[in-house]
Scaffold this active site. Structure first.
Site, mmCIF file in Angstrom:
data_model
loop_
_atom_site.group_PDB
_atom_site.id
_atom_site.type_symbol
_atom_site.label_atom_id
_atom_site.label_comp_id
_atom_site.label_asym_id
_atom_site.label_seq_id
_atom_site.Cartn_x
_atom_site.Cartn_y
_atom_site.Cartn_z
ATOM 1 N N ARG A 45 -65.279 64.458 84.407
ATOM 2 C CA ARG A 45 -65.260 63.504 85.088
ATOM 3 C C ARG A 45 -63.843 63.168 86.015
ATOM 4 O O ARG A 45 -63.894 62.823 87.068
ATOM 5 C CB ARG A 45 -65.406 61.935 84.358
ATOM 6 C CG ARG A 45 -67.159 61.806 84.292
ATOM 7 C CD ARG A 45 -67.540 60.989 83.281
ATOM 8 N NE ARG A 45 -68.958 61.218 83.031
ATOM 9 C CZ ARG A 45 -69.416 62.047 82.861
ATOM 10 N NH1 ARG A 45 -69.049 62.816 82.128
ATOM 11 N NH2 ARG A 45 -70.986 61.870 82.538
ATOM 12 N N ASP A 153 -71.999 43.675 86.700
ATOM 13 C CA ASP A 153 -71.472 44.866 86.090
ATOM 14 C C ASP A 153 -70.227 45.261 86.829
ATOM 15 O O ASP A 153 -69.806 44.713 87.772
ATOM 16 C CB ASP A 153 -72.469 46.070 86.591
ATOM 17 C CG ASP A 153 -72.229 47.340 85.420
ATOM 18 O OD1 ASP A 153 -73.178 47.276 84.536
ATOM 19 O OD2 ASP A 153 -71.335 47.897 85.589
HETATM 20 C C1 SAM Z 1 -75.506 51.734 78.939
HETATM 21 S S1 SAM Z 1 -75.586 50.677 80.242
HETATM 22 C C2 SAM Z 1 -76.223 49.213 79.753
HETATM 23 C C3 SAM Z 1 -77.207 48.619 80.772
HETATM 24 C C4 SAM Z 1 -78.410 47.529 80.181
HETATM 25 N N1 SAM Z 1 -77.578 46.182 79.739
HETATM 26 C C5 SAM Z 1 -79.108 47.950 79.124
HETATM 27 O O1 SAM Z 1 -78.960 47.789 77.801
HETATM 28 O O2 SAM Z 1 -80.062 48.784 79.511
HETATM 29 C C6 SAM Z 1 -73.692 50.118 80.152
HETATM 30 C C7 SAM Z 1 -73.082 49.521 81.244
HETATM 31 O O3 SAM Z 1 -71.790 48.671 80.882
HETATM 32 C C8 SAM Z 1 -71.146 48.692 82.314
HETATM 33 N N2 SAM Z 1 -69.743 48.371 81.869
HETATM 34 C C9 SAM Z 1 -68.733 48.858 81.116
HETATM 35 N N3 SAM Z 1 -67.541 48.424 80.881
HETATM 36 C C10 SAM Z 1 -67.797 47.265 81.494
HETATM 37 C C11 SAM Z 1 -66.857 45.915 81.796
HETATM 38 N N4 SAM Z 1 -65.673 45.810 81.175
HETATM 39 N N5 SAM Z 1 -67.585 44.892 82.273
HETATM 40 C C12 SAM Z 1 -68.704 44.930 82.678
HETATM 41 N N6 SAM Z 1 -69.781 46.092 82.748
HETATM 42 C C13 SAM Z 1 -69.014 47.141 82.133
HETATM 43 C C14 SAM Z 1 -71.223 50.033 82.749
HETATM 44 O O4 SAM Z 1 -70.955 49.919 84.033
HETATM 45 C C15 SAM Z 1 -72.715 50.395 82.394
HETATM 46 O O5 SAM Z 1 -73.571 50.092 83.561
#
Ligand code: SAM
Length: 291
Positions: A45, A153
């Site tokens: 990345r 998000d």
């Molecule tokens: C694996 S996805 C989970 C999506 C959904 N909640 C699910 O369980 O299917 C993790 C998400 O966390 C978000 N994320 C990471 N750090 C974050 C933060 N500090 N605040 C808000 N979102 C965050 C990422 O952008 C990503 O879209």
């Protein structure tokens, strides 16, 4: 991570100390903690971002990043997020919501009151749309209350994809053909677009779980879905996120975490509620002194 729209990165040699500086920078802004075991993920990345910004070296890239030239912090964060998600993921929690949580919350509500549900993080939208679909399919009171679904998000590219609402077979794998017919319209090569009414029932916003001042914009949620993000955090950022979420919830409100995440190890603020379908956590109801 949403597929990158950046030039293909060439191999760049990045020193261990530089990787650590970058990870520290990311950690302070997002709570996501990357250690040496993720070196392959980080290198790829980082090389993409170095190529996309036309930087000749890590040093010149890091200067661009620190100056936030061309919104590079946002691009870096978007590149490092893991956006894995799909419709009706861990649907036992959705069942728990309609079998137990809502009936408990309704004890404190009158017909017409608002019920505020927050999907954070929502990634590319499958989770908040699943909540809306589940309620329409499985909750007979759905028309008697003003249901507000907010979806947030940190990743701006994921949010854009969520608002567009276009999905392929992998995102839909848990949905029946019937559900797909009801809530999506077919577009091209197997992709579908979410029904406009369903799309408009969800309000998408950017939010950062570990940014206290940012999180004060969000208040009075009855149910929070915070699933599959705390696994990317360390103990400190998990605790910060849990405390921020606590302040965003109504007393008596519920929070659902991902299957491998446990609030008891993160913060003592919440009570554990064990239901047949799922373990969820509750912000205790207000006491007489209002605390
Ligand atoms: C694996 S996805 C989970 C999506 C959904 N909640 C699910 O369980 O299917 C993790 C998400 O966390 C978000 N994320 C990471 N750090 C974050 C933060 N500090 N605040 C808000 N979102 C965050 C990422 O952008 C990503 O879209």
């Amino acid at each position: 991570m949403v597929p990158p729209d950046v030039p293909v990165a060439r191999a760049v040699l990045i020193a261990q100390d530089d990787v650590r500086r970058l990870c520290e920078f990311l950690y302070r802004r997002t709570g996501m903690s990357f250690d040496d075991s993720k070196r392959y993920f980080i290198d790829r990345r980082l090389a993409e971002r170095i190529a996309a910004t036309g930087s000749g070296s890590f040093q010149s890239y890091f200067a661009t990043l620190r100056a936030d030239a061309g919104h590079e912090i946002e691009h870096l964060v978007n590149a490092f997020t893991v956006n894995e998600t799909y419709f009706y993921r861990e649907d036992h929690q959705l069942r728990c919501m309609t079998s137990h949580l809502l009936s408990d919350l309704l004890r404190r509500k009158r017909t017409g009151d608002s019920i505020r549900i927050w999907s954070i993080p929502c990634s590319t939208g499958e989770e908040p749309y699943s909540i809306a679909m589940w309620l329409m399919e499985n909750w007979s009171e759905v028309d008697n209350y003003n249901i507000e679904i907010v979806a947030s998000d940190i990743d701006t590219r994921a949010l854009k994809a969520a608002a567009e609402g276009i999905y392929g077979a992998r995102a839909l794998m848990r949905l029946s053909r019937d559900m797909i017919e009801r809530y999506f319209e077919r577009i091209d090569d197997g992709r579908v677009r979410i029904d406009p009414g369903l799309r408009d029932s969800v309000q998408f916003t950017q939010a950062n779980l570990v940014d206290g001042p940012d999180m004060t914009r969000y208040r009075d949620f009855d149910i929070v879905f915070c699933r599959n993000v705390l696994i990317y955090f360390d103990d400190t950022s998990r605790r910060v996120a849990a405390e921020n979420l606590y302040d965003c919830m109504r007393p008596g409100g519920y929070i659902c975490l991902g299957h491998s995440e446990t609030m008891s190890r993160i913060s003592p603020l919440f009570s554990v509620c064990r239901y047949p379908e799922a373990i969820v956590y509750q912000r205790p109801e207000a006491t007489d002194d209002g605390s």
